[in-house]
Motif scaffolding. Sequence first.
Motif, mmCIF file in Angstrom:
data_model
loop_
_atom_site.group_PDB
_atom_site.id
_atom_site.type_symbol
_atom_site.label_atom_id
_atom_site.label_comp_id
_atom_site.label_asym_id
_atom_site.label_seq_id
_atom_site.Cartn_x
_atom_site.Cartn_y
_atom_site.Cartn_z
ATOM 1 N N GLY A 254 38.379 44.695 41.434
ATOM 2 C CA GLY A 254 37.132 43.607 41.785
ATOM 3 C C GLY A 254 37.198 42.933 42.959
ATOM 4 N N HIS A 255 38.512 42.477 43.233
ATOM 5 C CA HIS A 255 38.780 41.241 43.963
ATOM 6 C C HIS A 255 39.424 41.899 45.638
ATOM 7 N N PHE A 256 40.165 42.789 45.473
ATOM 8 C CA PHE A 256 41.073 42.678 46.600
ATOM 9 C C PHE A 256 40.841 44.133 47.407
ATOM 10 N N PRO A 257 39.986 45.055 47.104
ATOM 11 C CA PRO A 257 39.983 46.123 48.073
ATOM 12 C C PRO A 257 39.693 46.024 49.430
ATOM 13 N N GLU A 258 39.890 46.987 50.402
ATOM 14 C CA GLU A 258 39.864 46.614 51.694
ATOM 15 C C GLU A 258 38.718 46.089 52.413
ATOM 16 N N ASP A 259 37.270 46.545 51.850
ATOM 17 C CA ASP A 259 35.946 45.734 52.420
ATOM 18 C C ASP A 259 35.717 44.496 51.773
ATOM 19 N N VAL A 260 36.505 44.099 50.946
ATOM 20 C CA VAL A 260 36.089 42.883 50.187
ATOM 21 C C VAL A 260 36.141 41.784 51.354
ATOM 22 N N GLN A 261 35.243 40.734 51.660
ATOM 23 C CA GLN A 261 35.553 39.644 52.586
ATOM 24 C C GLN A 261 36.195 38.341 51.878
ATOM 25 N N VAL A 262 36.840 37.765 52.743
ATOM 26 C CA VAL A 262 37.522 36.437 52.582
ATOM 27 C C VAL A 262 36.918 35.423 53.670
ATOM 28 N N PHE A 263 36.866 34.001 52.946
ATOM 29 C CA PHE A 263 36.063 33.103 53.709
ATOM 30 C C PHE A 263 36.660 31.729 53.966
ATOM 31 N N THR A 337 31.488 49.776 46.338
ATOM 32 C CA THR A 337 31.750 50.474 45.098
ATOM 33 C C THR A 337 32.508 51.804 45.499
ATOM 34 N N GLY A 338 33.231 52.224 44.298
ATOM 35 C CA GLY A 338 34.110 53.362 44.422
ATOM 36 C C GLY A 338 34.625 53.517 43.228
ATOM 37 N N SER A 339 35.416 54.846 43.033
ATOM 38 C CA SER A 339 35.988 55.243 41.724
ATOM 39 C C SER A 339 37.040 54.280 41.649
ATOM 40 N N LEU A 340 37.636 54.452 40.406
ATOM 41 C CA LEU A 340 38.670 53.770 40.055
ATOM 42 C C LEU A 340 39.978 54.173 40.770
ATOM 43 N N ALA A 341 40.191 55.357 41.080
ATOM 44 C CA ALA A 341 41.147 55.773 41.829
ATOM 45 C C ALA A 341 41.057 55.223 43.355
ATOM 46 N N ARG A 342 39.900 55.172 43.743
ATOM 47 C CA ARG A 342 39.953 54.857 45.168
ATOM 48 C C ARG A 342 40.073 53.199 45.363
ATOM 49 N N VAL A 344 41.771 51.270 43.217
ATOM 50 C CA VAL A 344 43.374 51.158 43.123
ATOM 51 C C VAL A 344 44.150 51.545 44.293
ATOM 52 N N GLY A 345 43.695 52.598 45.022
ATOM 53 C CA GLY A 345 44.454 52.843 46.116
ATOM 54 C C GLY A 345 44.331 51.809 47.197
ATOM 55 N N SER A 346 42.975 51.575 47.521
ATOM 56 C CA SER A 346 42.710 50.460 48.232
ATOM 57 C C SER A 346 43.354 49.471 48.253
ATOM 58 N N THR A 347 43.446 48.822 47.003
ATOM 59 C CA THR A 347 44.083 47.588 46.738
ATOM 60 C C THR A 347 45.699 47.467 46.843
ATOM 61 N N TRP A 348 46.289 48.714 46.314
ATOM 62 C CA TRP A 348 47.727 48.767 46.501
ATOM 63 C C TRP A 348 48.162 49.032 47.930
#
Length: 357
Positions: A254-263, A337-342, A344-348
């Motif tokens: 919910g917080h770390f995938p590739e497209d999540v923005q940081v400020f 938004t994306g599947s759980l697998a997507r 998880v993969g993006s985060t790791w």
Amino acid sequence: MRQTSQLTDADHDALAADLDALRDRFRAELGERDAAYIHRIIKLQRGLELGGRAILQASAMAGGRRGSRPLWAAGTVTLSLAKILENMEIGHNVMHGQWDWMQDPKIHSTTWEWDAVAPAELWKHLHNVVHHTNTNVLGKDDDLGFGLLRITPEQPWHPVCVAQPIYALLLMMFFEYGVAVSDLEIDQILAGEHDKELTRAKLRVIGRKIRRQWTKDYLAFPALSGRGFGSTLLADFIANTARNLWATTIIYCGHFPEDVQVFPEDRLENESRGEWYVRQLTGSANISGGAFLHLLTGNLSHQVEHHLFPDLPSNRYAEIAPHVRALCVKYDLPYNTGSLARQVGSTWKKIFRLALP
């Protein structure tokens, strides 16, 4: 897609008005259906916990006879589901105040204490106040890597980051302990800038909660199993670890995938309500899936909606989501938004990539 920095003040004001109206609409609709939902979920969770304990007891009574291992496995899985449900859909959301409107003293943010070693009173300050106010702001949001992980290039690299895939996994396994000590502000303790008496008071609260949880899970219930003490203790440890692993998987996604923005920290200066809404939208990611997945995630699979409306009951997020997505289209904003697998993969992928300079 338009950059969020290109939104005008008028855009931000209009978006805020639309989202405020959406929140007010769903707030006005709350009633018997919602109350019945949370009562039903609590009944289900307690049934699972009682059932899991009963199966484990039956396994202990069977001793080493044939059938005891399947019973033990079934009891462990059932207990794990009960702990996940209590932590995610019940504890987290009740302590957010999502059900305070019912005025039920048994299901209220001021009275609920969840089944984890992190004391509710400390977690509510760290999460409800610090995190939800400063979502994804570097230097302000302690959930941004939990003070351990480098999850954005803006965070400085240190040689210890090379091992972060390992301690990211260890954090997942023992997450409830990490949460328990997070509100201590360990960086200030190490710098000698903390209030020593306040720190001691928090440590006493944490110590009491850990003793309570350990007594229940690792002494009392195993003792009831007699000769099955060790097997029940192991089942409780596995159930707690499974709950920790699942909770952090959902939080990471919910917080770390590739497209999540940081400020940057200066984003908070004179931030309007519309700008706050945009930060919640772009600093979050959802997980697509069915009703069972949403239930097990505590509806944090709708992390975008949760960050926008943290005090609205979680059972409403699936209904709110299409409206939020339509507003993202209207204002040309991303909706991650994306599947759980997507996810998880993006985060790791990010965790491994940012382990290096």
